[in-house]
Write an enzyme that holds these catalytic residues in place. Structure first.
Site, mmCIF file in Angstrom:
data_model
loop_
_atom_site.group_PDB
_atom_site.id
_atom_site.type_symbol
_atom_site.label_atom_id
_atom_site.label_comp_id
_atom_site.label_asym_id
_atom_site.label_seq_id
_atom_site.Cartn_x
_atom_site.Cartn_y
_atom_site.Cartn_z
ATOM 1 N N SER A 109 1.875 -73.520 53.671
ATOM 2 C CA SER A 109 2.996 -72.772 54.206
ATOM 3 C C SER A 109 3.949 -72.368 53.074
ATOM 4 O O SER A 109 4.348 -73.203 52.272
ATOM 5 C CB SER A 109 3.728 -73.656 55.218
ATOM 6 O OG SER A 109 4.779 -72.931 55.758
ATOM 7 N N GLY A 110 4.263 -71.090 53.015
ATOM 8 C CA GLY A 110 5.175 -70.598 51.995
ATOM 9 C C GLY A 110 4.509 -70.236 50.684
ATOM 10 O O GLY A 110 5.178 -69.958 49.692
ATOM 11 N N THR A 114 1.439 -64.202 53.838
ATOM 12 C CA THR A 114 1.864 -63.060 54.640
ATOM 13 C C THR A 114 2.269 -61.889 53.741
ATOM 14 O O THR A 114 1.950 -60.737 54.016
ATOM 15 C CB THR A 114 3.022 -63.476 55.566
ATOM 16 O OG1 THR A 114 2.540 -64.528 56.394
ATOM 17 C CG2 THR A 114 3.492 -62.339 56.416
ATOM 18 N N SER A 162 8.355 -68.289 58.047
ATOM 19 C CA SER A 162 7.061 -68.921 58.261
ATOM 20 C C SER A 162 6.373 -68.351 59.494
ATOM 21 O O SER A 162 6.976 -68.248 60.559
ATOM 22 C CB SER A 162 7.285 -70.421 58.431
ATOM 23 O OG SER A 162 6.061 -71.075 58.617
ATOM 24 N N SER A 163 5.115 -67.976 59.338
ATOM 25 C CA SER A 163 4.369 -67.452 60.487
ATOM 26 C C SER A 163 4.051 -68.621 61.396
ATOM 27 O O SER A 163 3.456 -69.599 60.972
ATOM 28 C CB SER A 163 3.055 -66.819 60.036
ATOM 29 O OG SER A 163 3.225 -66.107 58.833
ATOM 30 N N GLY A 386 -0.130 -71.587 57.331
ATOM 31 C CA GLY A 386 -0.756 -72.410 56.304
ATOM 32 C C GLY A 386 -0.705 -73.884 56.635
ATOM 33 O O GLY A 386 0.057 -74.331 57.497
ATOM 34 N N GLU A 388 0.332 -77.483 56.701
ATOM 35 C CA GLU A 388 1.703 -77.969 56.543
ATOM 36 C C GLU A 388 1.857 -79.453 56.874
ATOM 37 O O GLU A 388 1.163 -80.002 57.731
ATOM 38 C CB GLU A 388 2.700 -77.119 57.343
ATOM 39 C CG GLU A 388 2.512 -77.129 58.843
ATOM 40 C CD GLU A 388 3.354 -76.050 59.534
ATOM 41 O OE1 GLU A 388 3.868 -75.131 58.880
ATOM 42 O OE2 GLU A 388 3.494 -76.152 60.762
HETATM 43 N N1 LIG Z 1 4.136 -61.663 45.908
HETATM 44 C C1 LIG Z 1 5.358 -62.090 46.183
HETATM 45 N N2 LIG Z 1 6.408 -61.530 45.557
HETATM 46 C C2 LIG Z 1 7.661 -61.944 45.825
HETATM 47 N N3 LIG Z 1 7.977 -62.917 46.683
HETATM 48 C C3 LIG Z 1 6.980 -63.524 47.346
HETATM 49 C C4 LIG Z 1 5.616 -63.151 47.131
HETATM 50 N N4 LIG Z 1 4.854 -63.919 47.911
HETATM 51 C C5 LIG Z 1 5.692 -64.736 48.588
HETATM 52 N N5 LIG Z 1 6.978 -64.499 48.259
HETATM 53 C C6 LIG Z 1 8.189 -65.182 48.787
HETATM 54 O O1 LIG Z 1 7.797 -66.373 49.427
HETATM 55 C C7 LIG Z 1 8.138 -66.334 50.806
HETATM 56 C C8 LIG Z 1 7.048 -66.978 51.610
HETATM 57 O O2 LIG Z 1 5.897 -66.177 51.571
HETATM 58 P P1 LIG Z 1 4.970 -65.998 52.839
HETATM 59 O O3 LIG Z 1 4.006 -64.931 52.501
HETATM 60 O O4 LIG Z 1 5.768 -65.838 54.057
HETATM 61 O O5 LIG Z 1 4.238 -67.404 52.880
HETATM 62 P P2 LIG Z 1 3.093 -67.898 53.850
HETATM 63 O O6 LIG Z 1 2.723 -66.759 54.734
HETATM 64 O O7 LIG Z 1 1.979 -68.303 52.946
HETATM 65 O O8 LIG Z 1 3.635 -69.052 54.587
HETATM 66 C C9 LIG Z 1 8.359 -64.894 51.127
HETATM 67 O O9 LIG Z 1 9.255 -64.727 52.172
HETATM 68 C C10 LIG Z 1 8.905 -64.359 49.822
HETATM 69 O O10 LIG Z 1 10.267 -64.647 49.709
HETATM 70 MG MG LIG Z 2 2.852 -66.552 56.745
#
Ligand SMILES: Nc1ncnc2c1ncn2[C@@H]1O[C@H](COP(=O)(O)OP(=O)(O)O)[C@@H](O)[C@H]1O
Ligand SMILES: [Mg+2]
Length: 1071
Positions: A109-110, A114, A162-163, A386, A388
């Site tokens: 997660s994070g 996404t 977080s999704s 993800g 968690e």
């Molecule tokens: N390629 C990227 N560039 C900039 N910030 C990113 C990037 N990937 C993730 N982040 C930051 O991390 C946060 C979490 O990413 P996210 O894709 O929501 O995580 P996940 O879906 O894996 O839980 C995003 O809201 C953003 O702030």
């Molecule tokens: Mg996500």
């Protein structure tokens, strides 16, 4: 000293791009490499085809249109690792191999899953073309993100966005590569969040968005208060999220609903349900003599109003329930009153059901808007919640982690296990590499029997539990202990059990497992909602209560188990790609690398094993027939198809490129290629062939392929000279061709350009020196500047005496100060530069100028100045002692169309007759009817936003690899007039090559007709054609005449009534 990437300019080298190239394959080395690159702002790294992505927690500069352009059609090794490279690879593979693709994005997660998914969708939307209908689909695909995130994402302690649901998004494409449809499958929304959240977390974004963003009128009708007023929001004490603007996001959510086509009244009802749930949450109960009683009946009115139900009925259904009671073989229905706890539970069940069904409705609305009747190709993007671990982990975490376990299993299956098994199967020599297979953990969770897995035990307990199921969780724990107590990945602890997942040990709190797994919605509540005055709300509860009673209700765990396995099956049918996201820290701060976290993920993701298998193994394998298909174009014997055993064909190809025999092995059904470099060789040859092929067709058929662009360019070009300069008679409607030197086959000229530098214009021009002596120069215009290339005799060394190309001058746009031309019909122009000027003469000056002006403006952000006078001055280069100073060119009126030059001292006089008036020019619209053939390719499958070469490639893939309707004629209505905009004849260089390029022709489509000529062929005109030039012939519909030559350019030669001449080949049919 900083090292720079060898293929791209100005890219600093940091660690290794592809960890297959690490000199030592240890966890340390992998972690170090990732860390180094991360600290240098390189978030992407490869392990062969697998992309590792480290969350930068800041916006990186390399996601602009420039990168989109750079990665389009480029081979993986040409540019630094990037998610665009992976996306492009998927898109191209889909088109070339006609296979569905998917990308599995995993990580905790994070970690950035996404965000990665969104980059992929954005890329695909950018590089694929399409008309307004396709654009609409693209809009919906892109808009689905903010909408589903509003309703399905929330702030958790791990991730602010977080999704809380899983999503598999298939983008569907037409055969021409336009995204014209799509489908979303969603997985298990974490609906418990609707009624309670942990500390420092929030409910789903939509609640806060609505509270912050609703207008006054909405606020009033929805009864919106501050968030702390609502019990469903105030338990965690967190309302705001750093970096999130809820009010702005609300506008975006509403906008997204609009784009997706959710009708206005439904939008209102969606908000009413969201508000209704909040108000429902404020209904509380007190214990009154063992019975639950609504504490304050005033609070019933508003939620009832928003949901369109009767308040007293709502009260009834929250505090009592109909029960089937079996007594002495008879079944009767009795009304039982609920206690306070049961009433609260019922209220929450209603809130969760409303929300989950609303979410499903939104997904369905998106699906309806983009569904297509039959699927052709697709690219699936899997972005789930993800792995968690929280302080307290409940049933939801258990399900989420299970899905992640399954995904890890796919990865292992396909990249570690299957890969190794394949070597054995195909009879390739192989020493096995050890790795941890998490199948054992999947089995622990999902096994049906022997021993039953956790989910089976859970379902059994739920099947026998009573209404609220007091004590069921305790029973569950005992039964688990009995069933899997000795499993090496399972332990009990005082309030639950521990699973040792691939990604770490997670302690699950058993409380609530049974209840959440059972997940039944009491018929009373369904009945209640079916009494709503709103059709929309009734539609969310479509159950037929009279018949749906019998079967044992499906549980949440069996649902997720089924979904996960269906998903695995879907994924297994596609060509998989992987993105493994790594979360570098828990602080969410950039440039913060927590060593132990990094290492932990590297370990459990199995990166080391991944590299090992990759290294020892073969980078590339392909079924013989697929390989033959892909590289058929490389040799005449294999194009369009190889006759003979497939294996022999593959060997023939490998030998034709002189691949070392230790670089490949032939399996039973597949060829294995050891190193990526060897494959690159093949790929590059292939690209080159396609380029050549593309170029030839492009030149002949661009009139219908790039119609718009060229029409526009022509107009722009005319505009430049309009009212300023007289025109040559044949120059106004001339087709723009660009590369008159055939640079593709001229490595001696290309050497001065960067590897993938695009050529806008190339032509041989006359350059005049201080004494007005002319000399030939090759003039090349690219987005980087102007090159003037000359030839010199080598004076020293082994090549002494030979004539070699030398770069005489390179003009950066920044140093150009203007251009001057005369007002007459000559071809001279002067490029003014800060040091000295260049006097040049080119037949294609108008084309050159229009392209130059465009490039200049793009680069410098202002217009390049042009002047028109008949007395031009140019400054000459300072050389040695003398030199410097300036020269003058004077233009005078004379006779004829050919300019006469007379040099005297420092002045050159040029005399030429009158041309067309200065105001002639504007593109004559009546002759601008471009021809479309083959079922209007421009409309159906040519992605408009691609550059032309790409278009041609896609087009060739299309024609070469799929079997479209056989068409090669102009549409039967209104035969097009070619006007004088005949396609330019293929330039000399290509013509020289024609003999050996014949095998590139595509016989099926009849567009280029490579058939050997039978003796004395004849053809019949299917359209009238009036010759537009002296070397063309004319004919009427149904005229029959001799066909002398079919040229790949499309301009055939025929003989009509004794006159030989050219005509467009697609105006006739051969007989
Ligand atoms: N390629 C990227 N560039 C900039 N910030 C990113 C990037 N990937 C993730 N982040 C930051 O991390 C946060 C979490 O990413 P996210 O894709 O929501 O995580 P996940 O879906 O894996 O839980 C995003 O809201 C953003 O702030
Ligand atoms: Mg996500």
């Amino acid at each position: 000293m900083a090292k720079y990437h060898w293929q791209s300019q100005n890219v600093k080298q940091s660690g290794v791009d592809d960890m297959v190239l690490l000199s030592k394959i240890t966890e340390d080395a992998i972690v170090d490499n990732l860390k180094k690159r991360y600290m240098d702002d390189y978030i992407f790294t490869y392990i062969g085809p697998v992309l590792i992505s480290v969350n930068p927690f800041k916006q990186m500069p390399y996601f602009t249109d420039r990168e989109i352009e750079m990665y389009q059609g480029a081979a993986q090794y040409e540019n630094p690792p990037h998610i665009y490279a992976l996306s492009d690879n998927m898109y191209r593979n889909m088109m070339i191999d006609a296979e569905n693709q998917c990308v599995i994005i995993s990580g905790e997660s994070g970690a950035g899953k996404t965000v990665a998914a969104k980059y992929i969708m954005g890329y695909i939307s950018k590089v694929s073309g399409g008309g307004s209908k396709v654009q609409h689909v693209k809009d919906i695909i892109l808009q689905s993100n903010p909408l589903l995130e509003a309703f399905g994402n929330a702030k958790t302690v791990r991730n602010n966005n977080s999704s809380r649901f899983g999503k598999y998004f298939e983008i569907q494409f037409s055969r021409g590569g336009e995204p014209d449809g799509g489908k979303i499958s969603n997985f298990l929304l974490e609906k418990s969040r609707v009624v309670s959240q942990n500390e420092n977390e929030r409910n789903f974004h939509i609640y806060y968005q609505m509270i912050e963003g609703a207008n006054d009128q909405q606020k009033e009708s929805l009864g919106i208060m501050t968030p702390d007023y609502y019990c469903y929001l105030n338990q965690s004490g967190t309302y705001k999220v750093d970096g999130t603007n809820d009010s702005k996001d609300f506008q975006e959510t509403m906008e997204a609903m609009q784009v997706i086509g959710i009708p206005g009244d439904h939008q209102t009802q969606v908000l009413q349900i969201v508000g209704g749930i909040l108000h429902l949450g404020n209904i509380s109960f007190i214990e009154a003599g063992n019975y639950g009683k609504v504490e304050s009946t005033d609070l019933l009115a508003f939620p009832a109003y928003l949901l369109g139900i009767d308040p007293s009925r709502l009260q009834d259904k929250l505090t009592s329930r109909k029960m089937e009671s079996k007594w002495a073989g008879k079944s009767e229905s009795i009304n039982v009153t609920l206690n306070q706890e049961q009433a609260t539970y019922t209220r929450d069940a209603l809130a969760k059901a409303l929300y989950a069904r609303l979410f499903d409705y939104l997904v369905e609305a998106i699906n309806k808007a983009i569904q297509k009747p039959h699927e052709e190709f697709s690219i699936g993007v899997l972005d789930i919640y993800g792995f968690e671990i929280f302080q307290r982990n409940g049933f939801e975490q258990f399900c989420i982690n299970f899905v992640n376990e399954k995904l890890q299993q796919i990865f292992i299956e396909l990249t570690l296990k299957a890969e190794q098994e394949e070597y054995v199967q195909e009879g390739i020599k192989w020493t096995p590499i050890e790795y941890f297979n998490n199948k054992i953990v999947c089995d622990l969770i999902e096994n049906k029997l022997n021993p039953p897995g956790i989910m089976s035990v859970l379902d059994d307990v739920c099947a026998t539990m009573h209404a609220k199921g007091e004590g069921a969780d305790g029973t569950l724990l005992q039964k688990l202990q009995a069933a899997v107590g000795v499993h090496e990945h399972f332990n009990s602890w005082n309030s639950g059990f521990v699973v040792h997942h691939y990604a770490g040990k997670v302690s699950y709190d058993i409380v609530g497992f049974c209840e959440r797994n059972r997940d039944v919605l009491f018929p009373d509540l369904i009945e209640l909602m079916q009494s709503s005055e709103y059709t929309f709300i009734r539609g969310l509860f479509p159950e037929n209560l009279n018949t749906d009673k019998k079967s044992r209700p499906t549980t949440a765990s069996s649902k997720i188990k089924k979904q996960a396995n269906d998903l695995v099956n879907t994924l297994m049918k596609c060509t998989p790609h992987y993105i493994r996201c790594i979360k570098p820290n828990e602080t969410k701060r950039p440039k913060d690398w927590e060593e132990s976290r990094g290492r932990h993920q590297v370990e459990y993701l199995g990166l080391r094993e991944n590299i090992r298998v990759r290294r020892a193994g073969f980078a590339y394998r392909r079924l013989f027939n697929k390989f033959l298909n892909r590289y058929a174009i490389l040799t005449a014997e294999t194009w369009p198809c190889w006759r003979g055993p497939e294996q022999q064909g593959v060997l023939h190809l490998l030998r034709s490129v002189n691949m070392d025999t230790d670089q490949y092995q032939m399996g039973r059904s597949k060829v294995f290629v050891k190193n990526p470099e060897s494959l690159f060789l093949l790929e590059e040859m292939r690209e080159r062939k396609f380029d050549t092929f593309a170029r030839i067709i492009q030149k002949s058929w661009r009139k219908y392929i790039a119609r718009k662009k060229y029409e526009q360019m022509r107009e722009e070009a005319s505009d430049i000279l309009y009212n300023s300069k007289e025109r040559r008679k044949n120059s106004i409607n001339r087709n723009f061709v660009g590369d008159y030197l055939g640079l593709e086959q001229r490595p001696e000229l290309r050497q001065f350009l960067a590897k993938r530098e695009r050529v806008d214009f190339a032509d041989s021009v006359n350059k005049f020196d201080r004494r007005f002596k002319s000399i030939k120069r090759d003039l090349i215009l690219t987005p980087k500047g102007i090159y003037l290339i000359g030839r010199e005799k080598v004076k020293k060394g082994p090549e002494k005496g030979q004539i070699k190309e030398v770069l005489k001058r390179k003009l950066e746009f920044g140093s150009l100060s203007g251009i001057s031309l005369s007002t007459r019909q000559d071809d001279f122009f002067i490029l003014h530069e800060s040091q000295y000027d260049s006097l040049l003469e080119s037949n294609f000056k108008t084309e050159f100028l229009s392209l130059l002006l465009k490039r200049y403006e793009e680069a410098i952000k202002r217009k390049l100045s042009i002047s028109f006078t008949d007395r031009l001055e140019f400054r000459v280069k300072k050389e040695g002692w003398g030199g410097g100073g300036s020269r003058v060119v004077v233009f005078q009126r004379g006779q004829g169309d050919v300019a006469e030059l007379k040099a005297g001292g420092k002045t050159l006089s040029i005399t030429v007759g009158d041309g067309l008036p200065k105001s002639s020019s504007k593109w004559n619209q009546t002759t601008a009817t471009w021809q479309t053939i083959g079922g209007e390719p421009g409309k159906n499958f040519l992605p408009g936003s691609l550059n032309e070469e790409k278009i041609m490639k896609v087009y060739i893939f299309y024609t070469a690899y799929s079997s479209p309707h056989k068409q090669g004629r102009p549409p039967s209505t209104a035969p097009p007039k070619l006007g004088s905009q005949r396609a330019p004849r293929v330039p000399a260089h290509s013509q020289n090559n024609q003999g050996n390029l014949d095998f590139l022709n595509v016989p099926d489509q009849g567009m280029i007709t490579p058939q050997p000529q039978p003796k004395g062929p004849r053809c019949r005109a299917i359209y009238q054609y009036i010759g537009q030039d002296t070397d063309e012939i004319s004919f009427d519909v149904n005229d029959v005449f001799d066909l002398i030559k079919e040229d790949p350019s499309g301009w055939w030669t025929g003989r009509v009534q004794g006159k030989e001449g050219l005509f467009p080949g697609n105006y006739v049919e051969k007989i």
